[in-house]
Design an enzyme around this catalytic site. Structure first.
Site, short mmCIF file in Angstrom:
data_model
loop_
_atom_site.label_atom_id
_atom_site.label_comp_id
_atom_site.label_asym_id
_atom_site.label_seq_id
_atom_site.Cartn_x
_atom_site.Cartn_y
_atom_site.Cartn_z
N GLY A 192 0.90 -1.04 0.10
CA GLY A 192 -0.01 0.23 0.07
C GLY A 192 0.84 1.13 -0.15
N ARG A 193 0.30 2.35 0.31
CA ARG A 193 1.00 3.58 0.40
C ARG A 193 2.48 3.49 1.32
NH1 ARG A 193 -4.39 6.56 1.94
NH2 ARG A 193 -4.66 4.58 3.16
N ILE A 194 2.45 2.91 2.15
CA ILE A 194 3.63 2.72 3.16
C ILE A 194 4.83 1.70 2.37
CG2 ILE A 194 4.74 1.96 5.18
CD1 ILE A 194 2.26 3.08 6.66
N SER B 213 1.64 -9.00 -1.71
CA SER B 213 0.39 -8.27 -1.47
C SER B 213 -0.68 -9.14 -1.69
CB SER B 213 0.39 -6.81 -1.77
OG SER B 213 0.11 -6.67 -3.05
N ARG B 214 -1.98 -8.81 -1.30
CA ARG B 214 -3.42 -9.36 -1.73
C ARG B 214 -3.39 -9.84 -3.14
NH1 ARG B 214 -6.96 -6.67 2.96
NH2 ARG B 214 -6.11 -5.00 1.85
N ILE C 36 7.68 -2.87 10.58
CA ILE C 36 7.31 -1.56 10.95
C ILE C 36 5.82 -1.72 10.85
CG2 ILE C 36 9.36 -0.09 10.50
CD1 ILE C 36 6.34 -0.30 7.97
N ARG D 214 2.92 -4.37 12.41
CA ARG D 214 2.17 -4.59 13.53
C ARG D 214 3.15 -5.97 14.15
NH1 ARG D 214 0.39 -0.52 14.03
NH2 ARG D 214 -1.58 0.05 14.22
N ASP E 286 10.36 -2.46 15.16
CA ASP E 286 9.42 -1.29 15.70
C ASP E 286 8.60 -1.68 16.55
OD1 ASP E 286 9.52 1.33 16.29
OD2 ASP E 286 7.84 1.49 14.94
N GLU F 105 2.85 -5.35 22.99
CA GLU F 105 3.71 -4.13 23.53
C GLU F 105 2.77 -3.41 24.66
OE1 GLU F 105 2.95 -1.52 20.25
OE2 GLU F 105 3.96 -2.75 18.74
N HIS G 210 7.90 1.31 18.99
CA HIS G 210 6.90 1.51 18.20
C HIS G 210 6.74 3.13 17.82
CE1 HIS G 210 2.39 0.36 16.75
NE2 HIS G 210 2.92 1.50 16.24
C1 8YV Z 1 0.32 4.73 16.14
C2 8YV Z 1 0.37 3.34 14.15
O1 8YV Z 1 -0.73 5.48 15.82
O2 8YV Z 1 -0.34 4.69 12.54
C3 8YV Z 1 -0.39 3.55 13.03
O3 8YV Z 1 -1.00 2.63 12.63
O4 8YV Z 1 0.63 2.24 14.75
C4 8YV Z 1 1.23 4.57 14.86
O5 8YV Z 1 1.49 5.64 14.25
C5 8YV Z 1 0.90 5.61 17.21
O6 8YV Z 1 1.96 4.83 17.80
C6 8YV Z 1 0.07 6.02 18.28
O7 8YV Z 1 -0.51 5.20 18.92
#
Ligand code: 8YV
Length: 316
Positions: free
Chosen positions: A153-155, A174-175, A230, A232, A256, A261, A279
């Site tokens: 996606g964008r990231i 990706s999907r 980066i 989840r 990250d 967490e 994170h």
């Molecule tokens: C969190 C994130 O929003 O955008 C996301 O999905 O995981 C982070 O940008 C940030 O850590 C605040 O909870």
């Protein structure tokens, strides 16, 4: 009369001031007895400001707030929100896409470079005076290597753009295949891991991607391969990752995000082949301030009957 907003976490001071001037704000994170606080305001709350690192928005919380209309997520991901329950209740959801893409992609790159070039280790090497006893072990170069991006996606695309500048090859999973993208697409994640020197996770969290990265995928990445996450923590089976790192099934990891967490497996603290961060991919002053502003703008749009700026569309 002012609307009442339940904030699960604070925004930055400037945005928090605007919020408190315009609304009655319940600061849940400060409460010693959140249940009692919620009971007191059951009928007041019309909006929630949530973030990934808060307690999340469960069906139970939504049920407890009969006048809730909008959940404004401070973040692009919203896997801490029960979408089905929100949809059924007709509660609208907004998030903060785009404005954090650059910072999050930068984070993927600094983790990749850090773990390959052993930057954190090198810093420690100098600080503890080990340089006097000889040179540091060699690191791995990145040019000419292949980066497999999971989630395009964008990231994911912003990561690809940056990776190109380091003369690396890009492949992605990706999907579905992206029509307008020239990089090689892999439908099969294991096959992509086999062909990757760096596996970079940039997909969404949630049920669909839970434990996507298993021992088998890490084995395919191989003993010279690195994992960068980066996305989840839930995307990686953390137990498998620990075993793979301990036994050098993969060369290392730049992480990250973590499964639980802020708890990070303590075994990782002793490993010299991992780079850990709490994170913080989107955690710059500039981006966090824009995220807060977008949260405010979405809430304002909702209560003034204007179109939402960045609504999340419920699938199905
Ligand atoms: C969190 C994130 O929003 O955008 C996301 O999905 O995981 C982070 O940008 C940030 O850590 C605040 O909870």
């Amino acid at each position: 009369m002012k609307k009442t907003i339940l904030a699960l976490q604070p925004l930055l001071p400037d945005e928090m001031n605007v919020l408190e001037n315009e609304y009655d704000v319940i600061r849940l994170w400060e409460s010693h007895d959140p249940e009692e606080l919620l009971q007191r305001h059951t009928y007041d709350v019309q909006a929630i400001i949530s973030t990934y690192n808060s307690s999340g928005v469960s069906e139970r919380l939504m049920m407890a707030l009969p006048n809730l209309e909008i959940i404004a997520q401070f973040g692009v991901g919203y896997d801490n929100i029960d979408l089905k329950a929100a949809h059924e209740r007709g509660i609208v959801l907004t998030n903060t896409p785009d404005i954090l893409t650059g910072d999050v992609a930068d984070a993927a790159l600094y983790l990749l470079l850090n773990v390959a070039r052993r930057v954190v280790e090198a810093d420690m090497f100098v600080r503890v005076g080990r340089w006097h006893s000889g040179a540091m072990p060699l690191s791995s170069s990145v040019a000419g290597k292949t980066v497999g991006i999971v989630g395009f996606g964008r990231i994911g695309m912003a990561i690809a753009k940056r990776v190109e500048a380091f003369d690396m090859n890009i492949i992605y999973h990706s999907r579905s295949k992206k029509e307008d993208v020239a990089y090689s697409y892999y439908n099969d994640l294991e096959a992509m891991a086999t062909d990757s020197d760096f596996l970079v996770l940039a997909c969404s969290g949630g049920e669909e991607t839970k434990d996507l990265i298993t021992y088998k995928i890490l084995e395919a990445l191989g003993s010279k391969g690195y994992l960068v996450n980066i996305a989840r923590g839930s995307v990686v089976c953390e137990e498998d990752l620990l075993i793979a790192l301990e036994n050098r099934v993969i060369a290392g990891a730049g992480l990250d995000v973590f499964a639980n967490e802020p708890n990070v497996p303590e075994e990782m603290f002793k490993m010299d082949n991992v780079v850990l961060s709490p994170h913080i991919a989107s955690a710059t002053l500039e981006t966090r301030s824009k995220m807060g502003q977008l949260v405010l703008d979405n809430i304002k749009a909702h209560f003034s009957g204007q179109p939402l700026l960045t609504p999340v569309c419920f699938a199905g």
